[in-house]
Design a protein around this motif. Structure first.
Motif, short mmCIF file in Angstrom:
data_model
loop_
_atom_site.label_atom_id
_atom_site.label_comp_id
_atom_site.label_asym_id
_atom_site.label_seq_id
_atom_site.Cartn_x
_atom_site.Cartn_y
_atom_site.Cartn_z
N VAL A 429 0.87 -1.19 0.00
CA VAL A 429 0.00 0.00 0.00
C VAL A 429 0.90 1.23 0.00
CG1 VAL A 429 -1.83 1.25 1.18
CG2 VAL A 429 -1.77 -1.27 1.29
N GLN A 437 -4.42 6.33 -0.92
CA GLN A 437 -3.41 5.31 -0.72
C GLN A 437 -3.65 4.11 -1.65
OE1 GLN A 437 -3.29 4.48 3.52
NE2 GLN A 437 -2.36 6.46 3.99
N THR A 439 -2.78 0.83 -4.12
CA THR A 439 -2.05 -0.40 -3.83
C THR A 439 -1.39 -0.94 -5.08
OG1 THR A 439 -4.04 -1.71 -4.25
CG2 THR A 439 -3.64 -1.03 -1.98
#
Length: 699
Positions: A429, A437, A439
Motif C-alpha cells: 500500500v 493510498q 495499492t
C-alpha cells in the motif's frame, strides 16, 4: 450655309442607304437563306467531351497491387433540346432498367422518400453535418430554395421547376428530382456529362442499347472502376472513394473538379488525392443536329494518376488482421460467466514499424470490411456496434496501462529522480498521501508484495508501488515532457487524415474533461495514476508502436511513413520519395537505456509475457499492459520489439476488453512469426527497388 444644308441632306441619304443594305442582308441571311446557313452551322457544331482519367494504383512495398482499376460500363447523360416532360420520361425509363437489373444509380439528394425529411450524411464522421447542410443549400441558391424551407417545401419547388407530373408515383418523382437537380448543379451541357450510374451490369448495358431510341441524351460508355485486388486487405489504409460532396465541391471546384466527380474520402485515397487523381482528356467532335458524328478534332488523351508504393508489407498486414480476428474470437469463446472476463472483447488494432526508418509495415484495425462490397454492406456496417469503418490504429485512443512504465522509468532516471542502482521496497500500500493510498496489483490479488526492486525488476514485475514513488518524485510536468519526446499524445505524421493525437494526462486536460468544477484540481493521486499509465492519458496504437521503436533504436523518434514513393504511371519515374524523417533525437544515457531494456527483456523471458515468448526462437523485449475501464472487461495492451540485440521491428497491440496484456502478446507473436519466417526464407524477397523497376509485377 446652302453648302452645309446640302452636305446634311447627302449624309441622311447615305445613312438611309446603309440601313437599307443592313436590313436586306439580315433578310437574306435569316429569311431567304436561313435554312441553308442553319444546315451549315449544324454541320459545324463542335463539342468537346471530357474523357475521365483513371486514378493511380496503390501497391504494397513489394509491388503487390492493393488497388487498381478495371474497365466497366457507366451510364451518362448529355443535355439535349428535349422538353422537361420528355426528359423526365427518359429518366424514369432508365431508372426502371437499372432497378430491374439491380444496378446502383446516383441518388444523393439529402431528402428521404415521402414523408419528406432532410437527411444529411456526415461524410467525415467528425460532426460536420451542419457544414454539409450549409454547402448543399448554398449550391441551390439559384433555385429559389433557402435553408429556412422544410424538405416538403423544397420538393414542391423542384417538382415545379422540372415540371414533374403526378402520373409518376411519389417515389418515382423523388428519384427523377435527385438525378435532374444533381445534373443541373453539376453544369449538365452538351460538353459536361452527368454520370447516372457506374459499373452497371452487362444485362443493363444490353437493354439500354437495344432500346436506345427510348433513351435520347443517354449513353453507355467505358469507364474506369476502382478494383480491390486483395479483397478486404488493408481496407482502413487504402480508404475509399466516393462522389464529391457539396462542401468538397465548393472547396475544389477551382481546381477543376466537377459536381459529379469521384474523390478520395478516407485513407490513402483521401490523403494522396493530388497524386492519385489523373488529368482528364477531351474528345473534340463535329456533329450534325441529329447527333451523327462527322469528324473528330483535337483529341487529348487522359493521363492516369500517379501510382503509390506503400511501406506496408501485404503478407505481414494480412497476418496482423487475421491474428486480431482470431484472438478476439478466442477470448470471447474462452470467457466464462463473470462480467469482466472477455465476453465483450470485439475489436482491436495492431501496428508494426521498422525501427530504423519509421516505415509502417502493417497497420491493422479489427473488425474490418471489404471495400469491394462497401455499397451493399453499408447499412450493416453502420449498424455494427464494433464500428468496423473506424480506423482504430490511428484514430482509436486508449489508456496505455503498464506499457507506459518504461517511459516513466526513463524519465525518472534521465531527470535524476531515480538512481540507476536504487532499490525501492514495495510495501503493498502506497501511503505517502493520507487521503489517497493506492495499492500494488499483487497486493490487491494476493496480499503480497514484490519486495525490494531496482528499475529492471520493477519493469519485469510491473510493480505499481515502484512507479508510484518515482512518479511522485518527478511530478506530472516532467512526466509529460518525456511523454511528448517519445511521441505519446503527439501526431506521428502518418499519411492518414484520420489520425488523432490523443493526449497525455495533465492538469490542463483534466480541466477540459471533468465537468464538476470542484473536481477539476490536479491532485497528487492523479500523478500516481499517470505514472502507471492510467489517469487521463489516451494514446493511439500507432503512437505506442513508435514509442516502442524509439526505445528499441536508442532514442531516435521517426515520423511514421505509410508511403515509400509516388511514381508516374506514364514512365515509372519518381514524382516524390518519402525519406525517413527524424522528429526527435532523445539523448539517453546508455546505462539507463540498457537497464530499461533489460527489464523489458525479462518481461518476455520470465514475466507476464513469458507464457507467450519463453523459449521463443527470437529474443524479444516487451511490456504488457492491462488498462482498467469503468465498464466491461479490461483492455489488453502490449508493446514489443525484436530481435533484442539488433532490433528491426516494433509492435503494438490493443484488444478492446481483451482482459490482460498477455492476450495482446499472442497477436504480437503471430506477427513476429511471419516477419522472421520471411527473413529466414532461402530465397529472400526482391528489394522494393527491384520490384519497382519491373513495373511492380514481382511477388
Amino acid at each position: 450655309m446652302p453648302n452645309s444644308k446640302a452636305r446634311f441632306i447627302i449624309l441622311k441619304i447615305l445613312l438611309v442607304i446603309l440601313a437599307a443594305a443592313i436590313a436586306w442582308r439580315l433578310f437574306d441571311l435569316q429569311i431567304l437563306k436561313g435554312e441553308q446557313y442553319n444546315e451549315i452551322a449544324n454541320d459545324r457544331l463542335t463539342t468537346n467531351i471530357v474523357e475521365k482519367a483513371p486514378r493511380g494504383e496503390i501497391l504494397d512495398r513489394y509491388g503487390t497491387r492493393l488497388v487498381s482499376n478495371k474497365v466497366g460500363y457507366s451510364v451518362v447523360m448529355q443535355k439535349t433540346d428535349m422538353k422537361d416532360e420528355e426528359f423526365n420520361d427518359v429518366i424514369k425509363k432508365l431508372i426502371d432498367v437499372l432497378y430491374a437489373n439491380q444496378c446502383e444509380f446516383y441518388d444523393e439528394l439529402p431528402i428521404t422518400f415521402a414523408p419528406y425529411v432532410f437527411q444529411f450524411e456526415d461524410e467525415n464522421e467528425d460532426g460536420s453535418v451542419e457544414d454539409e447542410r450549409n454547402a448543399w443549400f448554398a449550391s441551390y441558391d439559384d433555385f429559389d430554395i433557402n435553408e429556412n424551407m422544410t424538405a416538403d417545401e423544397v420538393m414542391r419547388v423542384l417538382k415545379t421547376r422540372y415540371k414533374i407530373s403526378d402520373i409518376y408515383s411519389e417515389d418515382e418523382q423523388r428519384r427523377i428530382i435527385a438525378i435532374r437537380s444533381a445534373a443541373e448543379i453539376g453544369g449538365l451541357s452538351q460538353t459536361t456529362l452527368f454520370t447516372v450510374a457506374e459499373d452497371i451490369s452487362v444485362a443493363a448495358v444490353t437493354e439500354i442499347k437495344e432500346r436506345q431510341n427510348e433513351f435520347r441524351g443517354i449513353a453507355v460508355i467505358n469507364d474506369y472502376i476502382r478494383q480491390y485486388d486483395q479483397p478486404g486487405l488493408a481496407t482502413h489504409i487504402v480508404g475509399r472513394i466516393g462522389k464529391i460532396s457539396p462542401s468538397e465541391y465548393e472547396e475544389k471546384k477551382n481546381l477543376g473538379y466537377g459536381y459529379n466527380d469521384i474523390i478520395g474520402k478516407q485513407g490513402i485515397e483521401q490523403w494522396a488525392e493530388e497524386y492519385l487523381r489523373g488529368t482528364d482528356g477531351t474528345t473534340g467532335t463535329t456533329k450534325s443536329v441529329n447527333g451523327k458524328e462527322i469528324t473528330v478534332l483535337n483529341d487529348t488523351e487522359p493521363v492516369p494518376g500517379n501510382y503509390l508504393i506503400l511501406t506496408i508489407d501485404g503478407d505481414l498486414q494480412r497476418v496482423a488482421e487475421e491474428s486480431l480476428a482470431k484472438n478476439i474470437e478466442r477470448i470471447r469463446n474462452s470467457s466464462g460467466v463473470k462480467p469482466k472476463d472477455g465476453a465483450d472483447c470485439n475489436a482491436g488494432a495492431a501496428v508494426v514499424i521498422d525501427i530504423k526508418t519509421g516505415d509502417a509495415l502493417a497497420m491493422a484495425s479489427c473488425p474490418t470490411y471489404d471495400m469491394s462490397k462497401f455499397d451493399e454492406d453499408y447499412s450493416n456496417l453502420l449498424a455494427n456496434e464494433a464500428k468496423p469503418m473506424w480506423n482504430r490504429a490511428v484514430a482509436g485512443t486508449y489508456s496505455p496501462g503498464s506499457t507506459f512504465k518504461p517511459l516513466t522509468a526513463i524519465a525518472a532516471l534521465q531527470s535524476g529522480n531515480l538512481g540507476l542502482n536504487e532499490i525501492i521496497e514495495d510495501k503493498g500500500v502506497y501511503k505517502f498521501y493520507e487521503g489517497y493510498q493506492p495499492t500494488c496489483w499483487i497486493w490487491n490479488e494476493y496480499k503480497m508484495t514484490h519486495g525490494k526492486q531496482n528499475v529492471s525488476a520493477a519493469l519485469e514485475n510491473s510493480c505499481n508501488f515502484f512507479f508510484y514513488e518515482v512518479g511522485r518524485r518527478m511530478g506530472i510536468d516532467e512526466l509529460g515532457k518525456y511523454a511528448s519526446m517519445f511521441g505519446l499524445g503527439v501526431s506521428t505524421g502518418v499519411e492518414l487524415n484520420e489520425e488523432t493525437a490523443g493526449h497525455m494526462a495533465s492538469p490542463e486536460y483534466k480541466k477540459q474533461v471533468v465537468q464538476n468544477v470542484t473536481s477539476q484540481d490536479w491532485y497528487g493521486g492523479d500523478t500516481l495514476q499517470a505514472a502507471i499509465g492510467q489517469s487521463y492519458s489516451l494514446f493511439t496504437p500507432v503512437q505506442l508502436a513508435n514509442y516502442a521503436a524509439t526505445i528499441a533504436n536508442g532514442g531516435t523518434r521517426y515520423k511514421v511513413n505509410l508511403i515509400k514513393s509516388v511514381r508516374s504511371s506514364v514512365d515509372g519515374s519518381i514524382v516524390r520519395e518519402f525519406e525517413p524523417e527524424v522528429m526527435e533525437n532523445i539523448n539517453m544515457d546508455n546505462d539507463i537505456l540498457n537497464a530499461v531494456k533489460q527489464g523489458m527483456k525479462k518481461v518476455a523471458d520470465e514475466g507476464s509475457a513469458s507464457e507467450v515468448f519463453s523459449n521463443y526462437g527470437v529474443q524479444v523485449g516487451g511490456k504488457t499492459g492491462t488498462a482498467q475501464l469503468g465498464d466491461g472487461s479490461n483492455n489488453a495492451v502490449f508493446i514489443a520489439y525484436a530481435p533484442f540485440d539488433d532490433p528491426q521491428i516494433a509492435v503494438s497491440v490493443v484488444l478492446e476488453h481483451g482482459v490482460r496484456g498477455t492476450n495482446a502478446a499472442q497477436v504480437a507473436k503471430d506477427i513476429f512469426d511471419e516477419y522472421f519466417k520471411l527473413l529466414s526464407e532461402q530465397s529472400p524477397q526482391p528489394s522494393a527497388e527491384a520490384r519497382q523497376n519491373t513495373g511492380g509485377l514481382l511477388r
